[in-house]
Motif scaffolding. Structure first.
Motif, short mmCIF file in Angstrom:
data_model
loop_
_atom_site.label_atom_id
_atom_site.label_comp_id
_atom_site.label_asym_id
_atom_site.label_seq_id
_atom_site.Cartn_x
_atom_site.Cartn_y
_atom_site.Cartn_z
N SER A 17 0.84 -1.19 0.00
CA SER A 17 0.00 0.00 0.00
C SER A 17 0.88 1.25 0.00
CB SER A 17 -0.90 0.02 1.25
OG SER A 17 -1.55 1.26 1.39
N THR A 18 0.34 2.33 -0.53
CA THR A 18 1.04 3.60 -0.42
C THR A 18 1.22 3.99 1.05
OG1 THR A 18 -1.11 4.71 -0.69
CG2 THR A 18 0.29 4.52 -2.64
N TYR A 29 -2.52 -0.59 10.10
CA TYR A 29 -2.53 -0.89 8.66
C TYR A 29 -1.18 -0.51 8.05
CZ TYR A 29 -3.98 -0.75 3.74
OH TYR A 29 -4.08 -0.95 2.39
N SER A 30 -0.72 0.71 8.32
CA SER A 30 0.57 1.15 7.80
C SER A 30 1.69 0.26 8.31
CB SER A 30 0.83 2.60 8.21
OG SER A 30 -0.10 3.48 7.63
N ALA A 78 4.00 -2.02 5.87
CA ALA A 78 5.44 -1.76 5.85
C ALA A 78 6.21 -3.03 6.20
CB ALA A 78 5.78 -0.64 6.83
N GLY A 79 5.69 -3.80 7.15
CA GLY A 79 6.31 -5.09 7.47
C GLY A 79 6.27 -6.04 6.29
N LEU A 80 5.18 -5.99 5.52
CA LEU A 80 5.06 -6.83 4.34
C LEU A 80 6.12 -6.47 3.30
CD1 LEU A 80 3.33 -9.09 3.06
CD2 LEU A 80 1.87 -7.29 2.10
N SER A 111 6.84 -6.19 -4.19
CA SER A 111 5.58 -5.64 -3.68
C SER A 111 4.96 -4.74 -4.72
CB SER A 111 5.82 -4.83 -2.40
OG SER A 111 6.22 -5.64 -1.33
N VAL A 112 3.64 -4.74 -4.76
CA VAL A 112 2.89 -3.76 -5.54
C VAL A 112 2.08 -2.94 -4.54
CG1 VAL A 112 1.11 -3.40 -7.28
CG2 VAL A 112 2.78 -5.25 -7.56
N ALA A 113 2.31 -1.63 -4.56
CA ALA A 113 1.69 -0.74 -3.57
C ALA A 113 0.66 0.16 -4.24
CB ALA A 113 2.76 0.10 -2.87
N PRO A 114 -0.61 -0.21 -4.22
CA PRO A 114 -1.63 0.62 -4.84
C PRO A 114 -1.95 1.85 -3.99
CG PRO A 114 -2.38 -1.66 -4.55
CD PRO A 114 -1.16 -1.46 -3.71
#
Length: 261
Positions: free
Chosen positions: A140-141, A153-154, A158-160, A180-183
């Motif tokens: 995620s952004t 969530y953040s 970030a851990g991911l 990772s893909v961060a939408p």
């Protein structure tokens, strides 16, 4: 009956809707067999109907946080095709709370779904992923910038991203890539209610240097690229798909000139 080894196989969590469903459709169109994982049987039946290739789709109705989820998910892939080429850890939860509003249950819930579950499923899948395989984590952004109200969530996302880089480093020499893909904000069931909030819409629409917000197809296209031969030298990266929201200080003319109350 196990299919021939040349069949490419993708395991996708959260495959019943939103980004996961879009990824399943995109990869299936490229000839990749799909193991779709989700909690809702009805949504998985719809996934099977949409794919419409009985010999190229298997589904697992399960909560990814369950203790036996990794073994059960991987076993379905092995029973049908004998291996896994792509693991897309997409399952997630929304409606985060800022740190001061998040209790331990909230923290544990977000970490379990979006960090612990991908960790455990990746660990289970890796021994069955041959050279040329890839793990793709949907981040995620909010992992990139922190984000207002991001909280657990953040932290989980970030851990991911950290897990992604570890997999890339540890297993890249064995031919297994990880990215990772961060939408940014994508129109899905999970974001629909948030996008009805005027301040949330302003924060995203007026600060995105593009003509629109993101679509599930934008993310699915990036995932498909990372699964393709064209993406075969990309490893250990976080690819942001947000129309420039995180990387610019853009503020629209409407946002600059409107009267805000």
């Amino acid at each position: 009956m196990v299919a021939p080894r040349h069949t490419k196989v993708a395991v996708i969590t959260g495959a019943g809707s939103g980004i996961g469903l879009a990824c399943a459709k995109k990869l299936s169109a490229a000839g990749i067999a799909i193991v779709g994982v989700g909690r809702t049987v009805e949504k998985l039946k719809e996934l099977e109907r949409v794919i419409d290739k009985p010999d190229q789709i298997a589904t697992v109705a399960i909560d990814v946080t369950w203790e036996d989820a990794p073994q059960r998910i991987v076993q379905v892939a092995l029973d049908h095709w004998g291996h896994i080429d792509f693991l897309i850890n997409n399952a997630g939860v929304g409606s985060p709370k800022p740190l001061h509003e998040a209790d331990d249950d909230n923290l544990d819930h977000f970490l379990n779904v979006m960090l612990r579950a991908p960790f455990r499923l990746s660990r289970e899948a890796l021994p069955h992923m041959p050279a040329g395989s890839a793990v793709i984590n949907i981040s995620s952004t909010f992992a990139v910038i922190g984000g207002l109200r991001g909280g657990a969530y953040s932290a989980a996302k970030a851990g991911l991203d950290g897990l992604t880089r570890h997999i890339a480093c540890q297993y890249g020499a064995s031919g297994i890539r990880a990215n990772s893909v961060a939408p940014g904000v994508i129109y899905t069931e999970m974001t629909e209610s948030r996008l009805k909030d005027e301040s949330f819409r302003r924060m995203n629409v007026e600060m995105t240097p593009h003509t629109r917000l993101g679509r599930v197809e934008d993310v699915a296209g990036t995932v498909a690229f990372l699964c393709s031969d064209d993406g075969s030298f990309i490893n250990g990266q976080t690819i942001v798909v947000d129309g420039g929201w995180t990387s610019t200080k853009y503020f629209s003319e409407r946002g600059r000139t409107s009267v805000w109350t």
